[in-house]
Design a protein around this motif. Sequence first.
Motif, short mmCIF file in Angstrom:
data_model
loop_
_atom_site.label_atom_id
_atom_site.label_comp_id
_atom_site.label_asym_id
_atom_site.label_seq_id
_atom_site.Cartn_x
_atom_site.Cartn_y
_atom_site.Cartn_z
N CYS A 165 0.84 -1.20 0.00
CA CYS A 165 0.00 0.00 0.00
C CYS A 165 0.88 1.26 0.00
N TYR A 191 -1.87 -4.94 0.52
CA TYR A 191 -3.20 -5.30 0.00
C TYR A 191 -3.15 -6.77 -0.42
N LYS A 193 -4.87 -10.61 -1.47
CA LYS A 193 -5.96 -11.41 -2.02
C LYS A 193 -6.22 -12.65 -1.17
N GLU A 212 -8.09 -7.02 -0.05
CA GLU A 212 -8.33 -6.09 -1.15
C GLU A 212 -9.76 -5.55 -1.11
N GLY A 213 -9.90 -4.27 -1.30
CA GLY A 213 -11.21 -3.65 -1.30
C GLY A 213 -11.66 -3.16 0.06
N LEU A 214 -11.01 -3.63 1.13
CA LEU A 214 -11.45 -3.24 2.46
C LEU A 214 -11.22 -1.76 2.71
N ASN A 216 -11.71 0.66 0.87
CA ASN A 216 -12.83 1.46 0.35
C ASN A 216 -14.10 1.25 1.16
N ASP A 217 -14.18 0.14 1.92
CA ASP A 217 -15.39 -0.17 2.68
C ASP A 217 -15.38 0.40 4.09
N LYS A 223 -10.72 2.44 10.02
CA LYS A 223 -9.34 2.05 9.71
C LYS A 223 -8.44 2.28 10.93
N LEU A 299 -18.29 -8.59 6.40
CA LEU A 299 -17.55 -8.51 5.13
C LEU A 299 -16.70 -9.74 4.89
#
Length: 535
Positions: A165, A191, A193, A212-214, A216-217, A223, A299
């Motif tokens: 990151c 990040y 997978k 990955e994608g966390l 943004n969520d 965070k 999630l």
Amino acid sequence: MELNSIFKTILLTSAMGSVVAVIIILIKGLFKDRLSANWHYYIWLLVMLRLVLPYFPTSSYSVFNVFNKPAEQMIKIDQISIKEQSDINKIEGDQAQSSSGTTMQNIDSNNQTISEAKTSITKSNNKLNSSTLSLIWIIGAVILSAYISLSYIRFALKASKENICREEKILNILEQCKKNLRIRKKLSVIYSKNAKTPTLFGVISPKLFIPEGLANDLSEDEKKYVFLHELVHLKRRDILVNWIMTVLLMIHWFNPILWFSFIKMKKDCEISCDAITLSHINPEEYKNYGRTLIKLVELFSKAQWTPGTTAIVNKSEVRRRIIMISKFKKRTFIGTFLAIVITLTITIMGLTDSKSISNAKTSNGSNNNITAKAPEISDDKIRKLLYDSDMSIRKLETLYKDDSYITLSDSKGNNFTYSKLKEDVKTLEDLKKYLDKTIGLNIYFSEEFSNKLINYIAKKHNDEYYVLLGNFGLRYLVEKVEIISKSYEGNKVRMSGKMPNWEEIPREMEFTLSYEGNRWVLDKANFWGIEAVAK
């Protein structure tokens, strides 16, 4: 150290670790929320210490005093059976070589003794013995170690290919959290997978894996909560503790109590980490921290265990953690005092040894034998042992080397004839091994008796050992001895008896047997006329 001895030590430490674990489980259930989350986690370290360190000071307050006799009976070392088999085979081979110097009657008697010993050993080997269990244990440990190591390597290889990151916002949040916890150690954010939930990985060069994608969520506050939680793990070196715990499970894989304890320890670790995280945020944020955990579970509900990692959420435990968060409050003086008293009590009871268990562990790593409770011995078995030990000493005459006699003086100036042995022996240790191999000194006599006998019959001359010349032994009279009295004292039995009339041997006799390594051996005797072994 032999595999059998290692396995015996593992069994002993595993049993003792289980006792400490049960005590902790009971106390945790009794006091529950009255003790802090940190206490509930760190108290498990006492179990790890009990398993890692082999020796502790003895104490009359040790809980293991309750298990004195069971421990001695259950953890008896069977090295003697193995050693006896080897010694008997060696004696049989040496007897064949020296048979020209013995009578046929002696040979028949020796063969009978050897045959009986072999029969006894064969019967014991028909049972599921410790050698078989040792083999099963090591196979299980190897299989589990291989599985865990391969799982770790597989995760590490995949992790090496993940993206680092470089988002400034995320890195700034991480740095702020590090500053809050006063952590200077470098930490990379990856990040991933493969990670199913935010996970800290690595002892020397730790990395924080974010699915990955966390990014943004989660909001910035969410965070922050995630980073604080994982940084607490980093600061407390929980990954190192996790690895020690994992290695101990590899070794004690057969013990369900320890598996249960370590699973509970891992869960308590997360709750403890929550408590420390909450202490670094404002009280009005506690609910938001709890909601973050619930959101992570929603999630990523398929979190799986990977050795050497700390994951922030586990679906099965999130309810308990939310309850603990809702009850979170700073510890009072009374709570702290109670925690200290309970910890000291468990330490004194669980991290000290009873005398017998301490002796058992010491003996397990040496050639000494564990002294078990002495059973009663019949008169017939006594006469059989006296006969076998007498035949053992009589075999000394088969070891003399022809035409190698010398006269030497003892400390009182008396002259005696000594003979060089058939085998060159230059050290006292080699002499004892030679006599153990040739006449079975270690089979029929205690170590103290053997040492006294050797000191009496052996003398060093020109850097070589010579043995006192003489026709030692009582021939077959000991088979007819009349046992007058027996007095049991611990692992010894003191006796007196009468010998058949024979002018060369005193009619009255006194001797002591010692119970060592699950067998009786001769410890003292006055009927050979050797003063050294009579006291």
